[in-house]
Scaffold this active site. Structure first.
Site, PDB file in Angstrom:
ATOM      1  N   ASN A 151       0.839  -1.196   0.000  1.00 41.21           N
ATOM      2  CA  ASN A 151       0.000   0.000   0.000  1.00 41.21           C
ATOM      3  C   ASN A 151       0.872   1.243   0.000  1.00 41.21           C
ATOM      4  O   ASN A 151       1.889   1.304   0.695  1.00 41.21           O
ATOM      5  CB  ASN A 151      -0.903   0.031   1.236  1.00 41.21           C
ATOM      6  CG  ASN A 151      -1.991   1.077   1.093  1.00 41.21           C
ATOM      7  OD1 ASN A 151      -2.845   0.962   0.219  1.00 41.21           O
ATOM      8  ND2 ASN A 151      -1.949   2.109   1.914  1.00 41.21           N
ATOM      9  N   GLY A 153       0.044   5.285   0.497  1.00 43.69           N
ATOM     10  CA  GLY A 153      -0.958   6.323   0.711  1.00 43.69           C
ATOM     11  C   GLY A 153      -0.302   7.571   1.266  1.00 43.69           C
ATOM     12  O   GLY A 153       0.758   7.503   1.905  1.00 43.69           O
ATOM     13  N   TYR A 155      -0.173   9.804   3.975  1.00 44.34           N
ATOM     14  CA  TYR A 155      -0.548   9.927   5.388  1.00 44.34           C
ATOM     15  C   TYR A 155       0.411  10.932   6.005  1.00 44.34           C
ATOM     16  O   TYR A 155       1.627  10.717   5.978  1.00 44.34           O
ATOM     17  CB  TYR A 155      -0.426   8.572   6.104  1.00 44.34           C
ATOM     18  CG  TYR A 155      -1.426   7.538   5.616  1.00 44.34           C
ATOM     19  CD1 TYR A 155      -2.702   7.485   6.159  1.00 44.34           C
ATOM     20  CD2 TYR A 155      -1.096   6.634   4.615  1.00 44.34           C
ATOM     21  CE1 TYR A 155      -3.631   6.547   5.719  1.00 44.34           C
ATOM     22  CE2 TYR A 155      -2.015   5.698   4.163  1.00 44.34           C
ATOM     23  CZ  TYR A 155      -3.280   5.656   4.721  1.00 44.34           C
ATOM     24  OH  TYR A 155      -4.191   4.731   4.279  1.00 44.34           O
ATOM     25  N   ARG A 156      -0.123  11.991   6.538  1.00 45.18           N
ATOM     26  CA  ARG A 156       0.737  13.110   6.948  1.00 45.18           C
ATOM     27  C   ARG A 156       1.751  12.694   8.018  1.00 45.18           C
ATOM     28  O   ARG A 156       1.475  11.815   8.842  1.00 45.18           O
ATOM     29  CB  ARG A 156      -0.117  14.265   7.458  1.00 45.18           C
ATOM     30  CG  ARG A 156      -0.701  14.007   8.829  1.00 45.18           C
ATOM     31  CD  ARG A 156      -1.595  15.149   9.214  1.00 45.18           C
ATOM     32  NE  ARG A 156      -2.015  15.062  10.583  1.00 45.18           N
ATOM     33  CZ  ARG A 156      -3.202  15.480  11.004  1.00 45.18           C
ATOM     34  NH1 ARG A 156      -4.063  15.987  10.160  1.00 45.18           N
ATOM     35  NH2 ARG A 156      -3.510  15.399  12.283  1.00 45.18           N
ATOM     36  N   GLU A 216      -0.962   0.119  -5.233  1.00 45.15           N
ATOM     37  CA  GLU A 216      -0.955   1.437  -5.885  1.00 45.15           C
ATOM     38  C   GLU A 216       0.129   1.504  -6.968  1.00 45.15           C
ATOM     39  O   GLU A 216      -0.040   2.175  -7.979  1.00 45.15           O
ATOM     40  CB  GLU A 216      -0.721   2.550  -4.854  1.00 45.15           C
ATOM     41  CG  GLU A 216      -1.990   3.137  -4.252  1.00 45.15           C
ATOM     42  CD  GLU A 216      -2.451   2.416  -3.003  1.00 45.15           C
ATOM     43  OE1 GLU A 216      -1.802   1.424  -2.627  1.00 45.15           O
ATOM     44  OE2 GLU A 216      -3.471   2.837  -2.409  1.00 45.15           O
ATOM     45  N   GLU A 266      -6.465  21.440   7.877  1.00 42.51           N
ATOM     46  CA  GLU A 266      -6.949  20.259   7.150  1.00 42.51           C
ATOM     47  C   GLU A 266      -7.445  20.564   5.742  1.00 42.51           C
ATOM     48  O   GLU A 266      -7.744  21.707   5.403  1.00 42.51           O
ATOM     49  CB  GLU A 266      -8.079  19.596   7.945  1.00 42.51           C
ATOM     50  CG  GLU A 266      -7.647  19.045   9.287  1.00 42.51           C
ATOM     51  CD  GLU A 266      -6.653  17.900   9.171  1.00 42.51           C
ATOM     52  OE1 GLU A 266      -6.415  17.422   8.053  1.00 42.51           O
ATOM     53  OE2 GLU A 266      -6.112  17.491  10.208  1.00 42.51           O
TER      54      GLU A 266
HETATM   55  C1  LIG Z   1      -1.991  16.436   1.652  1.00 41.09           C
HETATM   56  C2  LIG Z   1      -2.733  15.208   2.094  1.00 41.09           C
HETATM   57  C3  LIG Z   1      -2.589  14.745   3.390  1.00 41.09           C
HETATM   58  C4  LIG Z   1      -3.293  13.628   3.797  1.00 41.09           C
HETATM   59  N1  LIG Z   1      -3.121  13.173   5.065  1.00 41.09           N
HETATM   60  C5  LIG Z   1      -3.787  12.078   5.477  1.00 41.09           C
HETATM   61  C6  LIG Z   1      -3.581  11.553   6.781  1.00 41.09           C
HETATM   62  O1  LIG Z   1      -2.778  12.060   7.549  1.00 41.09           O
HETATM   63  N2  LIG Z   1      -4.293  10.460   7.151  1.00 41.09           N
HETATM   64  C7  LIG Z   1      -5.189   9.875   6.304  1.00 41.09           C
HETATM   65  O2  LIG Z   1      -5.826   8.887   6.679  1.00 41.09           O
HETATM   66  N3  LIG Z   1      -5.390  10.336   5.059  1.00 41.09           N
HETATM   67  C8  LIG Z   1      -4.706  11.417   4.627  1.00 41.09           C
HETATM   68  N4  LIG Z   1      -4.894  11.888   3.370  1.00 41.09           N
HETATM   69  C9  LIG Z   1      -5.837  11.187   2.495  1.00 41.09           C
HETATM   70  C10 LIG Z   1      -5.200   9.914   1.983  1.00 41.09           C
HETATM   71  O3  LIG Z   1      -4.065  10.238   1.239  1.00 41.09           O
HETATM   72  C11 LIG Z   1      -6.124   9.087   1.105  1.00 41.09           C
HETATM   73  O4  LIG Z   1      -7.261   8.732   1.830  1.00 41.09           O
HETATM   74  C12 LIG Z   1      -5.452   7.857   0.565  1.00 41.09           C
HETATM   75  O5  LIG Z   1      -6.351   7.187  -0.250  1.00 41.09           O
HETATM   76  C13 LIG Z   1      -4.970   6.939   1.649  1.00 41.09           C
HETATM   77  O6  LIG Z   1      -4.273   5.874   1.094  1.00 41.09           O
HETATM   78  P1  LIG Z   1      -4.900   4.416   1.020  1.00 41.09           P
HETATM   79  O7  LIG Z   1      -6.078   4.520   0.105  1.00 41.09           O
HETATM   80  O8  LIG Z   1      -3.842   3.594   0.470  1.00 41.09           O
HETATM   81  O9  LIG Z   1      -5.301   4.031   2.388  1.00 41.09           O
HETATM   82  C14 LIG Z   1      -4.170  12.976   2.911  1.00 41.09           C
HETATM   83  C15 LIG Z   1      -4.284  13.434   1.602  1.00 41.09           C
HETATM   84  C16 LIG Z   1      -3.575  14.537   1.194  1.00 41.09           C
HETATM   85  C17 LIG Z   1      -3.715  15.001  -0.222  1.00 41.09           C
END
Ligand SMILES: Cc1cc2nc3c(=O)[nH]c(=O)nc-3n(C[C@H](O)[C@H](O)[C@H](O)COP(=O)(O)O)c2cc1C
Length: 472
Positions: A151, A153, A155-156, A216, A266
């Protein structure tokens, strides 16, 4: 496009990227410049001279529909972009592993991990942020220890200590699936890698809610039309993108939490609240390309890059989810940028049976990673990307007591500010069936009124004669 650098060059070629060569401050100025630039619909920015740093910062490479389309090599319109995503799902391309010697992301290895002293210009994006956020437009990479599902993603990652960053991981997100998997095997930590400075395809997939169990990397390969190159991490068997600018490797403790993470400005435009007992990552090693770019993005009130990237990607992912569900007649999907690119979805359908719109709502609500709590279903004559048309449909086809569905106390994202703190993660779902209510008219032994537009053959004639009227 192989990497962020090539994308920067392409954007420069189009005049869609500007370098800011005057000195700027990372603690208060960069965020404000980004805010104003997004408000103005401005270009991507490279901050070349950041007070205290040599490394440049890139923001906004996916901040507009034309830039997004440029990366995909298609026309700057939603149907063409959606086709690219559709084909990436239909024909994902597996990542290929390369030798560490060929991996630019390993060109430089930092001698020690000290996030307070490292060379990367990590801004404090908003004045009320708890601290600098190292990860904002990047990829956090984890692996299912049993199936091997990788995965990535966004995640901040707030800097919490010299070798520790936060990682907001709500329980309905894929990283949390992985945490639970490692925990179920009795592991004390989960290997994690953080990749910063990505090719645009990885940025696209990392924010779009690609389905669980789908790598991904493979969808990014499908979008790119060629495999993403990956290389083994140094401290675990995770595969990381070879062409990333910076890689941070570490582990997430399974049973240990950081007392306070956040707040952070946010995606919806408000300050979040402090996350208590939040997962964190211990960083063991940092490698990077020679003369790396640091990449990040400003979140907050839309419009912004995060909204564009999430809005487009999530619309395409949700469309794929609806298509795979077997529900017939789904024509188009828009996860609206104004709805913070996550809270509102508009779906158009060719209505085939009474209750069809509600089936669609249920499927959208059921896609838990995206938590679209408000769903509007329209007929196929309504362009879901045109809020004016969507409003017209709601105004002229909806009776609230008949067409509005509310499901109380259902799921949503933990950051939704409309819900009080004690109920974070719980939300009412709202569905509006804004399709023509022909089944109700039928029961009433009548028919919905015809459109008042002149017939198409007359319109065609008028268009042909347009210049004759002296109107061209
Ligand atoms: C700038 C930015 C920061 C983000 N931060 C978070 C975060 O801290 N935690 C979270 O759950 N999703 C966050 N997201 C949303 C995730 O990137 C999004 O849900 C993503 O699909 C998560 O990956 P996954 O689908 O593989 O779980 C953020 C998105 C952006 C654009």
């Amino acid at each position: 496009m192989e990497n962020l650098r090539e994308f920067i060059t392409s954007l420069e070629g189009k005049g869609w990227l500007r370098h800011i060569d005057v000195e700027v401050d990372p603690s208060w100025e960069i965020g404000a410049i980004c805010r104003e630039n997004f408000n103005r619909g401005g270009p991507a920015l490279v901050f070349s001279k950041i007070n205290g740093f040599k490394t440049p910062l890139v923001v906004g490479v996916l901040g507009s529909v034309p830039s997004y389309a440029l990366a995909l090599g298609c026309g700057s319109n939603f149907p063409e972009i959606a086709k690219k995503w559709e084909s990436a799902f239909a024909r994902p391309i597996k990542a290929v592993e390369v030798n560490a010697k060929e991996a630019p992301c390993k060109e430089v290895k930092l001698k020690e991990v000290n996030l307070y002293a490292d060379p990367f210009p990590v801004p404090r994006w908003h004045p009320l942020d708890a601290g600098p956020e190292l990860g904002t437009f990047h990829g956090v990479i984890t692996k299912d220890p049993e199936t091997g599902w990788i995965n990535m993603g966004t995640y901040r990652n707030q800097i919490l200590d010299k070798d520790k960053v936060g990682c907001l991981s709500p329980p309905y997100k894929h990283i949390a699936y992985h945490i639970r998997k490692w925990a179920s095997l009795g592991k004390k930590t989960m290997p994690v890698a953080i990749a910063v400075g990505l090719d645009p395809y990885l940025n696209m997939v990392a924010v779009s809610g690609v389905p669980a169990e789908v790598d991904e990397y493979d969808i990014a390969g499908g979008l790119k039309g060629a495999p993403i190159k990956v290389v083994k991490a140094e401290t675990s068997d995770l595969l990381v993108p070879t062409n990333a600018e910076i890689i941070l490797e570490g582990e997430m403790p399974i049973d240990e939490f950081w007392p306070e993470e956040g707040p952070f400005g946010e995606f919806h435009g408000y300050m979040g609240e402090i996350q208590r007992n939040s997962p964190f990552i211990k960083i063991h090693q940092i490698t990077h390309r020679r003369s790396p770019y640091f990449q990040g993005t400003y979140e907050g009130r839309p419009p912004h890059e995060s909204g564009i990237a999430r809005g487009i990607g999530r619309s395409c992912v949700l469309y794929e989810h609806l298509r795979r569900s077997g529900c017939p007649g789904v024509k188009d999907v828009c996860v609206t940028v104004g709805g913070a690119a996550g809270l509102h979805a508009v779906v158009s359908i060719k209505k085939s049976f009474p209750g069809h719109a509600r089936c669609v709502m249920a499927l959208v609500w059921g896609y838990n990673v995206l938590f679209c709590k408000h769903v509007v279903v329209v007929d196929e004559d309504i362009d879901v990307w045109n809020p004016f048309m969507v409003e017209w449909a709601i105004a002229t086809r909806v009776q609230a007591s008949r067409d509005v569905t509310i499901v109380e106390n259902a799921h949503t994202g933990v950051l939704d500010p409309s819900q009080v703190s004690s109920k974070r993660g719980w939300s009412d779902w709202l569905g509006i069936d804004a399709t023509i209510p022909d089944e109700h008219y039928k029961r009433d032994n009548s028919t919905f009124p015809p459109f008042a537009d002149p017939p198409e053959e007359i319109m065609g004639k008028v268009r042909q004669n347009w210049s004759k009227y002296g109107l061209e």
